[in-house]
Design an enzyme around this catalytic site. Structure first.
Site, mmCIF file in Angstrom:
data_model
loop_
_atom_site.group_PDB
_atom_site.id
_atom_site.type_symbol
_atom_site.label_atom_id
_atom_site.label_comp_id
_atom_site.label_asym_id
_atom_site.label_seq_id
_atom_site.Cartn_x
_atom_site.Cartn_y
_atom_site.Cartn_z
ATOM 1 N N ASP A 36 0.902 -1.102 0.177
ATOM 2 C CA ASP A 36 0.000 0.143 -0.039
ATOM 3 C C ASP A 36 0.805 1.230 0.110
ATOM 4 O OD1 ASP A 36 -2.261 -1.376 -0.119
ATOM 5 O OD2 ASP A 36 -3.084 -0.745 1.658
ATOM 6 N N ASP A 302 -7.369 34.070 -35.489
ATOM 7 C CA ASP A 302 -7.145 32.682 -34.772
ATOM 8 C C ASP A 302 -8.344 32.259 -34.072
ATOM 9 O OD1 ASP A 302 -4.815 32.256 -36.152
ATOM 10 O OD2 ASP A 302 -3.553 32.934 -34.277
ATOM 11 N N GLY A 437 -7.100 19.623 -34.140
ATOM 12 C CA GLY A 437 -8.447 18.922 -34.907
ATOM 13 C C GLY A 437 -8.739 19.562 -36.205
ATOM 14 N N MET A 438 -8.476 20.695 -36.432
ATOM 15 C CA MET A 438 -8.621 21.174 -37.923
ATOM 16 C C MET A 438 -7.813 20.432 -38.793
ATOM 17 S SD MET A 438 -10.972 23.127 -38.391
ATOM 18 C CE MET A 438 -10.638 23.898 -39.840
#
Lengths: 516, 465
Positions: A36, A302, A437-438
Site C-alpha cells: 500500500d 485565430d 483537430g482542424m
C-alpha cells in the site's frame, strides 16, 4: 459493490500522505498491508522527487489480524522519531485499518508521550471521504493542532498588533502531486510581488509545521484551488477573523476579479493604519492588455475561427469551472457540456458555470463521461487523462486541464495555469487542441492518412491514365501534403470504373467515394 | 552497521518494512497471457488506485480486468455479497463472454472474511462460467507471489490425464513385444511420461524453452498456464512438472500434494548457466543424455562478451521485491559481478534448493564470498548499508530509485525484470541489457560531473545518506 475500471479521485489516505509529504520534516506512517506504499512510487516517479518520500508503513499482516497491532505501531512511530527526528508524525489509516477498528488514537497518545516529535492521528475515514476531501481535512487538522496550542489571549482581541506591518498573505493549498501546483505557486509569488504584498507563508508545500503558529500574522488568506485549503481558511476565519479569497485566479476575467478582491481586503485593513490605500486597476489593465496575450488572442483571427466550436469540459471543480468560463466568456467557444467528479462540491460548481454551458454533468463514472462525449461529438475536449484517452478512441483532440494526470503533466518547463502567464498557457493549450483537430479534419477531407490499401507508385504512374488539363490544375491546388493521396485515390477509382481520362468530376467522385 | 561476509549460505530475516508491489498486480500480465480470462479484483478504492497507477496505459485499452469495488454497505454486511458478485459476473459475461472469471481476493475480503471460495462454485453453477479464486493479498504475499496464488488455484482445474492413453500404450507395447527395435523407437515417445512446465511466460519465450527441450528430444506436453484457459494441460499421477520461475512455491506444492505430480527440482532458466542447469536437471528424469549443451552455453557467453566487459568487477545490491533475486544474483556473479546483498521478500528453501545450491557453487567457482540473503528486508536499514557499501548498482523499486540516483547511486528498477523476457539462452542478453543500462548511461554522462544532486543536510535531522 460496483464494477470499476478507473477512478478520478484516489482513496482517502493518499490525500493525507500528499499533505504530510508536502510539509518539510513531517513523516507519515501508514497503518497498511504490504504494497500500500504505492504513494512513494508516484511521488518519486511523477514528481521526480530527489528525496526519499517521508512516508512509511506499519505493516498489517496475518499476525496483526490475529493479535492486533499491539506494540508494532508505537514501535514504528518511535523508531521514525529516532531515525529522522521529524517535527510531526502523522499516523495515517487506510481502508484496512478502517475495518480493523483498532484504537489507533490510543497508539498515537502513547507514542506522543515518549517521542520528541509531535504525533497526530489523521482523522479521515476511507469509506466517507476521497483523496481530495481527505487532503483538505488533514491540512486543517494539522493547522488546528499547531494553532490550538497558542495562548488564548493571542486570539481575536490582540489580532491587530499580531499582524505584519505591511500587507501580507498566506497561500494555502499548494501541494505535492497537485496539477501544475509548483508552477502556479511561482506565478502567484510573482504576482504578489508586483502588487507589493508580502507572502507570510505557503502551506503545505515546503512549509514547516513549526511556523504554522505564525499563520495569523498574515492579513488574509488566498485559496487558489477550491479542493484543498478551504477548510483551513474557514477555520482561520472563524478563530482569528482572517478573511480569505477563494476565487481561482485563472483566466483574464477571474484574474481581475481576484486582484480586486485583494485590493478590497488590503484597503479594509489599512483603514486604521498609516499605510496608504492601494489601487490596482492600472496594473490589471496593463497586464491584461500587454503581459497576458489572452485578451489580444481573443480578438485575433485565430480565435475568431474558433467561434461557436463545440467543446466538452471535465475535471476537478476548480479547473473545470475556470476553463468553462474562459472558453465561453473569453474565447466565444461553445461549451456543450461541463462537468466535474467533485460530487461533494456539486452545488458550487453548478452555480459557477450557470449560463456558460448547455449541460452540466456531475459524476465520477468515466463511462458516463465517455458516453456523453461520444454523443456530443465536440471538436475538442478539455479534461483529465481519462478524457484524453476517450478522445483518442473517438478521434477528438483533448487538452489536459486537471488531475488525475500522468508524468507528462509534470513538465520541467514553466507551465502555470494561474496568473497572467497562466492565461497564455491556457490560450496555447486551447488553440493547439483545436488547430490539431482542424488539420486532422482537412486530411480527412482529402483522403486522410489511411494507407491500409497500399498502391505502389509504379501502379499509379504506369496505368496509362490521363489527367486532362483541368483536373491537373485542380490537383495542383490541393495542399502538397495530401496531394499524392488524392491522386492515388482518384486513380484508384478511375481504374475501378474503367475510366481512362481523369476529369475534375472523377476527382470529386473519388473524394465522395473515399469519404464515406 | 557492520557488513558481514559469509562462507556458507545463510538466510537472515529483518523487519519486513520494505517496498514492493501488491500481489494483485499479477492480473496485469496474467490477463494478457490467458487470452480468454477475466480478472475481477474484489477490493477497495486503494486496490483500484494501485492498479490504475501501476498499470498506466493498459487501463485505457479496455483490459479484461476490473475492480469489484467494495462500499461501506459491503463491509458492514448490509448488502449481500453473493448477490453483488452475481450481478457483476453476469454483466461481465454479457459484455466480454470470458471462458473463466478469476476472483482476486484482497486484504479487505480477508479481513471481513468474505467466503469467496464458498460462493464461487455456487455462482459458477448458476451462471455457467468457471470461477477461480486466488487470494493474492498484501497481508500474506508480495508482488509476483500473486501469480503463484492464481496458478495454484488453476492447477485444481487441470484435467486428469486420460486413462485410455496408458491402456493404449500397454497394448502397443504388447503388440510389439517381440520386435525390440520398434519398441525402442516407440519408447522415445510413448513411454516417456509427460512433462508440464509451470509459470506464466510470454508465448514466444515459452516456445523458445519448448524448443530448447526438443533439441534434447524431450517433449513438453503442456504449460500451466496455457495461452487459453480451455487449453489447460492434463495433470495427475506420473506427470512430471518443473517450474520456470522462483516464486511459484505454492503452485509447486499444489501440484505435488493435490495433483500427485512429480516435481523436478531445478535451478531456474535465467541466464545461460541457469538454463543449462535447468535442462540438465530435466533430462536425466527422462533418461536422456544432454547433447551439445556445454558448447551452446559457451557460445552464449561468448556472444555476451561486450556486456561482460562492462559488468566485470562491478558490485550490485538487491533490495528485494520480486523473488527473482537469487537467480539474478547467481547469474550476475557468474558474469563476474560482486553481489553485496540479496534482499528477497520470501525464501522457500525447499522449492529454491537447487537454485541456492547453484548459487553456492557459482560463488566457489568465481572465488567470491556468498552474499548475505536477507528475507523480509528493512528498506531503511538497507539504505544505510547502501550508503556504506556504495555499490555500483542498486536493483530496487521505484520508490527508492530516483532518491538513490540523486545521491550518486546508479539504480535499476527491479520491476522491469518481471516484465522483460529473461528466460532461456536467447534472452540472457536482455538481462544484461537491463543491468548495464544504468552503467552505460553513467558512462555517457561521465564528463558532466554533478553526480550528486541533493542538498547536503549538515544537521542531524536527516541521517539518510
Amino acid at each position: 459493490m460496483k464494477l470499476a475500471y478507473w477512478m478520478y479521485a484516489g482513496p482517502a489516505h493518499i490525500g493525507t500522505l500528499r499533505v504530510a509529504s508536502s510539509f518539510k520534516n513531517v513523516h507519515a506512517i501508514m497503518h497498511a498491508p504490504l504494497g500500500d506504499d504505492y504513494f512513494n512510487v508516484m511521488r518519486s516517479m511523477l514528481e521526480r522527487e530527489r528525496d526519499f518520500t517521508a512516508a512509511s508503513a506499519s505493516i498489517v499482516d496475518r499476525h496483526v489480524l490475529a493479535h492486533g497491532s499491539q506494540e508494532r505501531v508505537v514501535d514504528n512511530i518511535l523508531r521514525k522519531d529516532k531515525e529522522e527526528r521529524p517535527d510531526l508524525i502523522i499516523l495515517t489509516p487506510t481502508c484496512t485499518s478502517s475495518i480493523l477498528q483498532e484504537d489507533l488514537q490510543n497508539f498515537v497518545y502513547r507514542a506522543s508521550i515518549i517521542s520528541d516529535s509531535n504525533v497526530i492521528f489523521a482523522d479521515v475515514d476511507h469509506y466517507q471521504v476521497n483523496e481530495i476531501q481527505a487532503a483538505d481535512r488533514t491540512l486543517e487538522q494539522v493547522v488546528r493542532y499547531y494553532l490550538d496550542r497558542l495562548d488564548r489571549c493571542y486570539r481575536q482581541e490582540k489580532l491587530d498588533q499580531f499582524l505584519t506591518n505591511a500587507p501580507s498573505v498566506n497561500i494555502i493549498g499548494i501541494f505535492t502531486l497537485g496539477f501544475h501546483n509548483q508552477h502556479d505557486c511561482r506565478e502567484l509569488r510573482r504576482l504578489l510581488r508586483d502588487l507589493d504584498i508580502e507572502i507570510n507563508q505557503i502551506i503545505p508545500e515546503g512549509g514547516s509545521v513549526e511556523d504554522l503558529k505564525n499563520l495569523p500574522k498574515a492579513w488574509f488568506n488566498l485559496i487558489p484551488y477550491r479542493e484543498v485549503g478551504l477548510m483551513t481558511a474557514m477555520y482561520l476565519n472563524k478563530e482569528y477573523g482572517m478573511p480569505y479569497i477563494s476565487t481561482a485566479p485563472m483566466g483574464a476575467v477571474d484574474m481581475a476579479e481576484w486582484i480586486r478582491q485583494i485590493q478590497k481586503n488590503v484597503n479594509t485593513l489599512t483603514l486604521s493604519s498609516s499605510i496608504k490605500r492601494v489601487d490596482y486597476e492600472h496594473y490589471i489593465d496593463g497586464q491584461t492588455r500587454f503581459v497576458s496575450q489572452a485578451a489580444w488572442f481573443s480578438r485575433s483571427i485565430d480565435c475568431q475561427n474558433l467561434t461557436g466550436k463545440e467543446t466538452v469540459v471535465f475535471g476537478d471543480a476548480t479547473h473545470a469551472a475556470s476553463i468553462t468560463k474562459i472558453l465561453a466568456r473569453e474565447m466565444g467557444i461553445r461549451v456543450s457540456c461541463s462537468g466535474t467528479y467533485c460530487k461533494h462540491d456539486a452545488e458550487w460548481f453548478k452555480e459557477q458555470i450557470q449560463g456558460f454551458c448547455d449541460e452540466i454533468l456531475i459524476t465520477d463514472d468515466h463511462a458516463e463521461v465517455g458516453d456523453m462525449i461520444a454523443q456530443m461529438e465536440p471538436s475538442a475536449i478539455f479534461g483529465t487523462q481519462m478524457e484524453r484517452h476517450i478522445g483518442k478512441r473517438l478521434d477528438i483532440p483533448c487538452g489536459v486541464i486537471s488531475a488525475p494526470v500522468h508524468i507528462q503533466n509534470f513538465p520541467l518547463g514553466y507551465r502555470p495555469f494561474l496568473g497572467y502567464e497562466g492565461t497564455n498557457q491556457i490560450a496555447d493549450l486551447v488553440y493547439n487542441s483545436f488547430a490539431l483537430g482542424m488539420e486532422d479534419h482537412l486530411l480527412d477531407i482529402f483522403g486522410g492518412h489511411d494507407t491500409k490499401e497500399v498502391i505502389t507508385k509504379s501502379l499509379s504512374t504506369d496505368t496509362g491514365l490521363i489527367w486532362n488539363p483541368e483536373s491537373r490544375l485542380e490537383l495542383s491546388k490541393i495542399p502538397r501534403f495530401v496531394r499524392e493521396k488524392v491522386k492515388i485515390n482518384t486513380e484508384k477509382l478511375a481504374r475501378q470504373k474503367g475510366i481512362e481520362t481523369i476529369t475534375v468530376e472523377v476527382m470529386y467522385a473519388a473524394k465522395e467515394a473515399f469519404n464515406s | 552497521m557492520s557488513v558481514k561476509v559469509y562462507e556458507t549460505l545463510t538466510v537472515e530475516c529483518e523487519t519486513g518494512n520494505y517496498h514492493t508491489f501488491c500481489p494483485i498486480s499479477c492480473v496485469s500480465w496474467l490477463y494478457q497471457k490467458i487470452e480468454d480470462s477475466f480478472f475481477l479484483v474484489v477490493g477497495t478504492k486503494t486496490c483500484g488506485y494501485f492498479l490504475q497507477n501501476a498499470l498506466g496505459v493498459m487501463i485505457f485499452a479496455e483490459p479484461r480486468y476490473a475492480m469489484a469495488e467494495l462500499e461501506e454497505g459491503d463491509i458492514s454486511a448490509q448488502l449481500n455479497d453473493y448477490e453483488g458478485l452475481k450481478r457483476l459476473c453476469i454483466r461481465i459475461k454479457k459484455d466480454r463472454d470470458p471462458s473463466v472469471i478469476i476472483w482476486i481476493g484482497t486484504c479487505t475480503t480477508e479481513i471481513i472474511k468474505m467466503d469467496l471460495e464458498g460462493m464461487a462454485p455456487k455462482l459458477e453453477w448458476e451462471i455457467g462460467i468457471p470461477i477461480l479464486v486466488a487470494r493474492a493479498n498484501g497481508l500474506d504475499y508480495a508482488f509476483t507471489q500473486g501469480e503463484d496464488t492464481v496458478l495454484a488455484a488453476m492447477a485444481h482445474r487441470c484435467p486428469e490425464p486420460e486413462l485410455f492413453v496408458r491402456e493404449r500404450k500397454l497394448t502397443i507395447e504388447n503388440y510389439f513385444a517381440f520386435h525390440s527395435i520398434k519398441k525402442h523407437e516407440l519408447g522415445e515417445y510413448a513411454n516417456s511420461p509427460s512433462l508440464v512446465l509451470f509459470g506464466s511466460l510470454p508465448s514466444n519465450v515459452a516456445s523458445q524453452l519448448n524448443l530448447e527441450l526438443k533439441r534434447q528430444s524431450i517433449k513438453v506436453s503442456g504449460w500451466l498456464p496455457a495461452q487459453r484457459y480451455t487449453d489447460l494441460p492434463s495433470l495427475g499421477d506420473g506427470v512430471y512438472v518443473c517450474g520456470v520461475n522462483p516464486f511459484l512455491s505454492r503452485t509447486a506444492t499444489t501440484l505435488i500434494r493435490r495433483k500427485k505430480c512429480e516435481l523436478i527440482g531445478a535451478p531456474f532458466p535465467i541466464g545461460p548457466d541457469g538454463t543449462r542447469a535447468w535442462i540438465e536437471k530435466i533430462c536425466p528424469v527422462f533418461g536422456v543424455e544432454t547433447q551439445g549443451l556445454e558448447e551452446r552455453e559457451e557460445r552464449i557467453w561468448k556472444s555476451l562478451k561486450d556486456y561482460l566487459d562492462l559488468v566485470r568487477g562491478k558490485s550490485v545490491f538487491f533490495m528485494g521485491d520480486n523473488l527473482l533475486e537469487v537467480s539474478l544474483a547467481r547469474f550476475l556473479i557468474r558474469c563476474g559481478m560482486i553481489v553485496h546483498e540479496i534482499g528477497i521478500p520470501y525464501m522457500d528453501k525447499r522449492y529454491q534448493a537447487a537454485e541456492l545450491l547453484l548459487l553456492q557453487d557459482t560463488c566457489i567457482k568465481m572465488c567470491v564470498p556468498i552474499p548475505r540473503i536477507v528475507e523480509k528486508p528493512d528498506n531503511s536499514n538497507q539504505i544505510q548499508r547502501i550508503r556504506e557499501l556504495q555499490p555500483d548498482l542498486a536493483i530496487t523499486g521505484m520508490a527508492h530509485a530516483n532518491p538513490l540516483e540523486a545521491r550518486g547511486i546508479s539504480t535499476k528498477w527491479s520491476v522491469e525484470f518481471t516484465f522483460a523476457q529473461i528466460h532461456g539462452f536467447a534472452n540472457a542478453r536482455d538481462v544484461l541489457e537491463l543491468v548495464t543500462r544504468p552503467l552505460r548511461r553513467q558512462k555517457n554522462l561521465e564528463d558532466l560531473g554533478r553526480t550528486t544532486l541533493v542538498i547536503k543536510k549538515t544537521s542531524l535531522k536527516c541521517p539518510i545518506l
